[in-house]
Motif scaffolding. Structure first.
Motif, PDB file in Angstrom:
ATOM      1  N   GLY A 165       0.809  -1.214   0.000  1.00 40.31           N
ATOM      2  CA  GLY A 165       0.000   0.000   0.000  1.00 40.31           C
ATOM      3  C   GLY A 165       0.837   1.256   0.000  1.00 40.31           C
ATOM      4  O   GLY A 165       1.845   1.343  -0.677  1.00 40.31           O
ATOM      5  N   ARG A 166       0.419   2.221   0.810  1.00 37.24           N
ATOM      6  CA  ARG A 166       1.097   3.506   0.828  1.00 37.24           C
ATOM      7  C   ARG A 166       1.842   3.734   2.137  1.00 37.24           C
ATOM      8  O   ARG A 166       2.074   4.859   2.533  1.00 37.24           O
ATOM      9  CB  ARG A 166       0.089   4.631   0.579  1.00 37.24           C
ATOM     10  N   ASN A 201       5.324  11.109  -5.820  1.00 36.89           N
ATOM     11  CA  ASN A 201       4.523  10.009  -6.324  1.00 36.89           C
ATOM     12  C   ASN A 201       3.652  10.414  -7.481  1.00 36.89           C
ATOM     13  O   ASN A 201       3.507   9.698  -8.455  1.00 36.89           O
ATOM     14  CB  ASN A 201       3.602   9.517  -5.208  1.00 36.89           C
ATOM     15  N   ARG A 202       3.053  11.581  -7.336  1.00 37.20           N
ATOM     16  CA  ARG A 202       2.080  12.015  -8.327  1.00 37.20           C
ATOM     17  C   ARG A 202       2.770  12.527  -9.586  1.00 37.20           C
ATOM     18  O   ARG A 202       2.399  12.189 -10.695  1.00 37.20           O
ATOM     19  CB  ARG A 202       1.193  13.103  -7.722  1.00 37.20           C
ATOM     20  N   LYS A 204       6.158  12.314 -10.277  1.00 36.79           N
ATOM     21  CA  LYS A 204       7.309  11.511 -10.665  1.00 36.79           C
ATOM     22  C   LYS A 204       8.527  12.359 -10.977  1.00 36.79           C
ATOM     23  O   LYS A 204       9.277  12.086 -11.915  1.00 36.79           O
ATOM     24  CB  LYS A 204       6.958  10.644 -11.868  1.00 36.79           C
ATOM     25  N   LYS A 252      -7.910  14.899  -9.140  1.00 34.15           N
ATOM     26  CA  LYS A 252      -7.928  13.835 -10.143  1.00 34.15           C
ATOM     27  C   LYS A 252      -8.580  14.382 -11.399  1.00 34.15           C
ATOM     28  O   LYS A 252      -9.775  14.602 -11.437  1.00 34.15           O
ATOM     29  CB  LYS A 252      -8.664  12.634  -9.591  1.00 34.15           C
ATOM     30  N   LYS A 253      -7.747  14.596 -12.389  1.00 31.41           N
ATOM     31  CA  LYS A 253      -8.247  15.257 -13.596  1.00 31.41           C
ATOM     32  C   LYS A 253      -8.942  14.272 -14.522  1.00 31.41           C
ATOM     33  O   LYS A 253      -8.464  13.169 -14.732  1.00 31.41           O
ATOM     34  CB  LYS A 253      -7.093  15.913 -14.353  1.00 31.41           C
ATOM     35  N   GLY A 254     -10.068  14.705 -15.084  1.00 33.43           N
ATOM     36  CA  GLY A 254     -10.699  13.987 -16.184  1.00 33.43           C
ATOM     37  C   GLY A 254     -11.170  12.601 -15.834  1.00 33.43           C
ATOM     38  O   GLY A 254     -10.829  12.044 -14.813  1.00 33.43           O
ATOM     39  N   ALA A 255     -11.986  12.031 -16.691  1.00 34.87           N
ATOM     40  CA  ALA A 255     -12.428  10.665 -16.463  1.00 34.87           C
ATOM     41  C   ALA A 255     -11.836   9.773 -17.534  1.00 34.87           C
ATOM     42  O   ALA A 255     -10.740   9.272 -17.397  1.00 34.87           O
ATOM     43  CB  ALA A 255     -13.939  10.613 -16.487  1.00 34.87           C
ATOM     44  N   ASN A 256     -12.534   9.612 -18.625  1.00 35.64           N
ATOM     45  CA  ASN A 256     -12.032   8.751 -19.681  1.00 35.64           C
ATOM     46  C   ASN A 256     -11.425   9.601 -20.791  1.00 35.64           C
ATOM     47  O   ASN A 256     -12.003  10.584 -21.216  1.00 35.64           O
ATOM     48  CB  ASN A 256     -13.156   7.919 -20.264  1.00 35.64           C
ATOM     49  N   VAL A 257     -10.252   9.211 -21.233  1.00 35.89           N
ATOM     50  CA  VAL A 257      -9.591   9.965 -22.289  1.00 35.89           C
ATOM     51  C   VAL A 257      -9.597   9.126 -23.555  1.00 35.89           C
ATOM     52  O   VAL A 257      -9.044   8.032 -23.587  1.00 35.89           O
ATOM     53  CB  VAL A 257      -8.148  10.317 -21.895  1.00 35.89           C
ATOM     54  N   TRP A 258     -10.275   9.644 -24.562  1.00 35.06           N
ATOM     55  CA  TRP A 258     -10.256   8.960 -25.866  1.00 35.06           C
ATOM     56  C   TRP A 258      -9.028   9.405 -26.632  1.00 35.06           C
ATOM     57  O   TRP A 258      -8.692  10.573 -26.629  1.00 35.06           O
ATOM     58  CB  TRP A 258     -11.509   9.287 -26.662  1.00 35.06           C
ATOM     59  N   ILE A 259      -8.370   8.447 -27.223  1.00 29.55           N
ATOM     60  CA  ILE A 259      -7.167   8.838 -27.953  1.00 29.55           C
ATOM     61  C   ILE A 259      -7.244   8.411 -29.411  1.00 29.55           C
ATOM     62  O   ILE A 259      -8.078   7.614 -29.768  1.00 29.55           O
ATOM     63  CB  ILE A 259      -5.909   8.221 -27.305  1.00 29.55           C
TER      64      ILE A 259
ATOM     65  N   LYS B  73      -0.702   2.667  -7.748  1.00 28.71           N
ATOM     66  CA  LYS B  73       0.457   2.970  -6.926  1.00 28.71           C
ATOM     67  C   LYS B  73       1.414   3.937  -7.623  1.00 28.71           C
ATOM     68  O   LYS B  73       2.010   4.791  -6.984  1.00 28.71           O
ATOM     69  CB  LYS B  73       1.183   1.660  -6.579  1.00 28.71           C
ATOM     70  N   HIS B  75       0.689   5.771 -10.596  1.00 29.00           N
ATOM     71  CA  HIS B  75       0.057   6.723 -11.518  1.00 29.00           C
ATOM     72  C   HIS B  75       0.452   6.471 -12.966  1.00 29.00           C
ATOM     73  O   HIS B  75       1.034   7.334 -13.621  1.00 29.00           O
ATOM     74  CB  HIS B  75       0.382   8.155 -11.117  1.00 29.00           C
ATOM     75  N   LEU B  97      -9.057   7.927 -11.620  1.00 29.71           N
ATOM     76  CA  LEU B  97      -9.592   8.834 -12.620  1.00 29.71           C
ATOM     77  C   LEU B  97      -8.425   9.512 -13.339  1.00 29.71           C
ATOM     78  O   LEU B  97      -7.421   9.826 -12.723  1.00 29.71           O
ATOM     79  CB  LEU B  97     -10.441   9.910 -11.952  1.00 29.71           C
ATOM     80  N   GLY B  98      -8.607   9.710 -14.606  1.00 28.10           N
ATOM     81  CA  GLY B  98      -7.548  10.367 -15.360  1.00 28.10           C
ATOM     82  C   GLY B  98      -6.483   9.408 -15.836  1.00 28.10           C
ATOM     83  O   GLY B  98      -5.586   9.783 -16.568  1.00 28.10           O
ATOM     84  N   HIS B 100      -7.467   6.493 -17.245  1.00 25.62           N
ATOM     85  CA  HIS B 100      -8.134   5.699 -18.281  1.00 25.62           C
ATOM     86  C   HIS B 100      -7.778   6.235 -19.666  1.00 25.62           C
ATOM     87  O   HIS B 100      -7.933   7.425 -19.916  1.00 25.62           O
ATOM     88  CB  HIS B 100      -9.660   5.796 -18.135  1.00 25.62           C
ATOM     89  N   ARG B 101      -7.314   5.376 -20.533  1.00 22.20           N
ATOM     90  CA  ARG B 101      -7.100   5.785 -21.922  1.00 22.20           C
ATOM     91  C   ARG B 101      -7.803   4.766 -22.810  1.00 22.20           C
ATOM     92  O   ARG B 101      -7.592   3.569 -22.647  1.00 22.20           O
ATOM     93  CB  ARG B 101      -5.611   5.810 -22.284  1.00 22.20           C
ATOM     94  N   ILE B 102      -8.630   5.256 -23.696  1.00 23.10           N
ATOM     95  CA  ILE B 102      -9.405   4.349 -24.538  1.00 23.10           C
ATOM     96  C   ILE B 102      -8.954   4.510 -25.985  1.00 23.10           C
ATOM     97  O   ILE B 102      -8.970   5.621 -26.518  1.00 23.10           O
ATOM     98  CB  ILE B 102     -10.905   4.658 -24.416  1.00 23.10           C
ATOM     99  N   PHE B 103      -8.529   3.419 -26.598  1.00 25.40           N
ATOM    100  CA  PHE B 103      -8.168   3.509 -28.021  1.00 25.40           C
ATOM    101  C   PHE B 103      -9.170   2.726 -28.846  1.00 25.40           C
ATOM    102  O   PHE B 103      -9.957   1.937 -28.320  1.00 25.40           O
ATOM    103  CB  PHE B 103      -6.741   3.002 -28.257  1.00 25.40           C
TER     104      PHE B 103
END
Lengths: 259, 266
Positions: A165-166, A201-202, A204, A252-259, B73, B75, B97-98, B100-103
């Motif tokens: 864990g942390r 951690n966040r 890096k 926590k930015k954004g939810a799902n990112v389409w690429i 753990k 990111h 959250l953040g 997730h990457r969907i291709f």
């Protein structure tokens, strides 16, 4: 998976750590009690002493350990983006004032528990821009770089492979606070340790932690040499700014990112 | 730009492949526990927090076991197509959250210095893919967990510089395996199952025509294959067609329980 080939081959340096720890404890414990009497009081030498201690006990071992595995640690030194540098700088400035509040609460708690330690002597007065810039170098930049490489770099990576864990964040923060040998500053230091671990951690990147640390130490030096506390109103204002900036940093930015 | 490639583990016990080029480091699948992946990465001198992405081929547990924990753990963004995301949400736990990457399986995408081509394959999961990764005019590919290898897939893998290809089972060994039920055997042998040593050899012959010369055999079954058998079957089949392994085409093995060699393609 060959377990014995753990990349951070600390086993070779076990003795170095032990020697470092012993020296660090002796120096830390004697700084106020025994060694101080031999040092010229309220003089610039204190800064040199701080820098040498940081460099030889923490900085140089950290650099040597990191150089052993250059490629492994290189990614920790990636350049952060301007936006996060700005936020971290703001957090550092505001937190260095807000930390006064934490320390006041902590000291009150200690005193109500019947623990009374004499307040440490103020840092020596600085005269002129040369002494001031030397003090920033000796007591802000050198300690910040050494400590971040050792605690947020090496120690955190060493521990997070071994703890679930942390937990590593808390252990690192605890050791970080402990090794400052400051009863009064413990709570604030522990809090700073947690914040910096989360930051590394966040994002890096050790650079953000180093920037925070340098700015924080610098402001502590400035406040100590000015020998005046900021007003209560300013402290609470800074606490507000610090909390808001932390929210922005760790949101926590954004939810799902389409690429 | 050189590409680095290392199979951390390959087999039904867990799959993970490390690929890097320039300043970009990715994992294709993380089907081992977070701890094991971290230890394997450490053994090749890579910090897990320095990974830029975890790419998921499909949602089976031997491909996604450590995805959630690693992402939480350290990111690390996780890349998968939409159907795979829907199915794997339970097994990987919460991905922050953040992250997730969907291709889309038909479209190439980019991760910093790398360009990634997902290749649709046949397997009994939602929307399985193989990945071909390009950097600086070179490319590597991971193609495992497929029942058949179609012409389209061969075409998409053509000329790849290093290929990790499935050579799952020996058909005879599988047929005679008493511990496997008939339905399981049918599943493995079927179009949505796994690639046998023989199918692997056939695919390699076609791939050789397109210029593929360096191949790692992977995803070997523990019960129905051995590394020696797979290597022997594939090299014999190739030499029957006049291809000499070691000079015309280079074959190497990946392992169920340890990291493969560390390959650098320049």
């Amino acid at each position: 998976m060959t377990e014995q080939v753990v990349s951070i081959q600390l086993s070779k340096y076990k003795s170095l750590f032990l020697v470092g720890a012993v020296i660090s404890f002796i120096l830390g414990m004697t700084q106020g009690i025994w060694l101080r009497q031999f040092l010229p009081q309220n003089d610039f030498v204190v800064y040199v002493y701080v820098a040498l201690q940081e460099l030889f006990v923490i900085g140089i071992p950290a650099i040597l350990l990191m150089l052993r595995k250059k490629d492994l640690y290189k990614p920790l030194f990636t350049k952060p983006d301007t936006w996060s540098i700005g936020l971290v700088a703001l957090a550092a400035v505001s937190f260095s004032l807000a930390a006064i509040l934490i320390s006041v609460i902590w000291i009150t708690l200690l005193q109500s528990a019947g623990i009374n330690f004499p307040l440490p002597a103020n840092l020596p007065k600085l005269s002129g821009p040369f002494e001031f810039s030397m003090a920033i170098l000796l007591a802000a930049i050198i300690p910040a770089v050494s400590e971040e490489m050792m605690f947020r770099g090496l120690l955190q990576i060493f521990l997070r492979n071994r703890l679930s864990g942390r937990k590593d964040i808390f252990v690192v923060a605890f050791i970080f606070a402990l090794l400052h040998f400051s009863v009064h500053g413990f709570a604030a230091l522990f809090f700073i340790g947690l914040f910096l671990s989360m930051l590394v951690n966040r994002y890096k990147s050790l650079w953000l932690a180093i920037i925070f640390h340098i700015l924080y130490n610098s402001i502590v030096i400035i406040l100590q040499t000015l020998d005046s506390l900021p007003s209560v109103r300013l402290i609470f204002l800074c606490l507000g700014i610090y909390l808001a900036v932390s929210y922005l940093l760790f949101q926590k930015k954004g939810a799902n990112v389409w690429i | 730009m050189k590409i680095e490639f290392c199979s951390l583990s390959s087999g039904s016990g867990g799959n993970a492949t490390y690929i890097s080029a320039g300043n970009t480091r990715i994992l294709i699948d993380a089907g081992l526990s977070g701890k094991t992946v971290t230890a394997a990465l450490n053994s090749i001198g890579v910090l897990p927090e320095s990974l830029n992405a975890i790419l998921v081929t499909h949602e089976h547990i031997d491909h996604v076991k450590g995805v959630g924990i690693l992402s939480r753990k350290y990111h690390i963004p996780v890349y998968a197509n939409e159907n795979t995301w829907n199915r794997m949400s339970k097994s990987v736990g919460e991905v922050p959250l953040g992250m997730h990457r969907i291709f889309e399986t038909d479209n190439d995408f980019y991760i910093d210095d790398l360009s990634v081509m997902p290749i649709a394959i046949q397997h009994d999961s939602a929307e399985p893919v193989a990945f071909r990764v390009f950097a600086g005019g070179r490319s590597v590919a991971v193609a495992t967990d497929m029942g058949v290898i179609s012409k389209r897939v061969i075409q998409q893998l053509s000329g790849v510089d290093l290929l990790l290809l499935e050579s799952n089972h020996d058909i005879e060994m599988l047929r005679q395996n008493q511990r496997y039920s008939e339905s399981l055997k049918r599943r493995i042998l079927g179009n949505k199952g796994h690639l046998s040593n023989d199918s692997c050899s056939l695919a390699l012959m076609s791939l050789y025509e397109t210029g593929v010369k360096h191949v790692l055999l992977g995803h070997l079954s523990e019960d129905n294959n051995t590394p020696e058998l797979a290597m022997h079957a594939v090299s014999t089949a190739l030499s029957d067609q006049g291809l000499k392994t070691g000079s015309d085409i280079f074959l190497e093995m990946t392992w169920r329980d340890r990291t493969s060699g560390f390959y650098t393609i320049e």
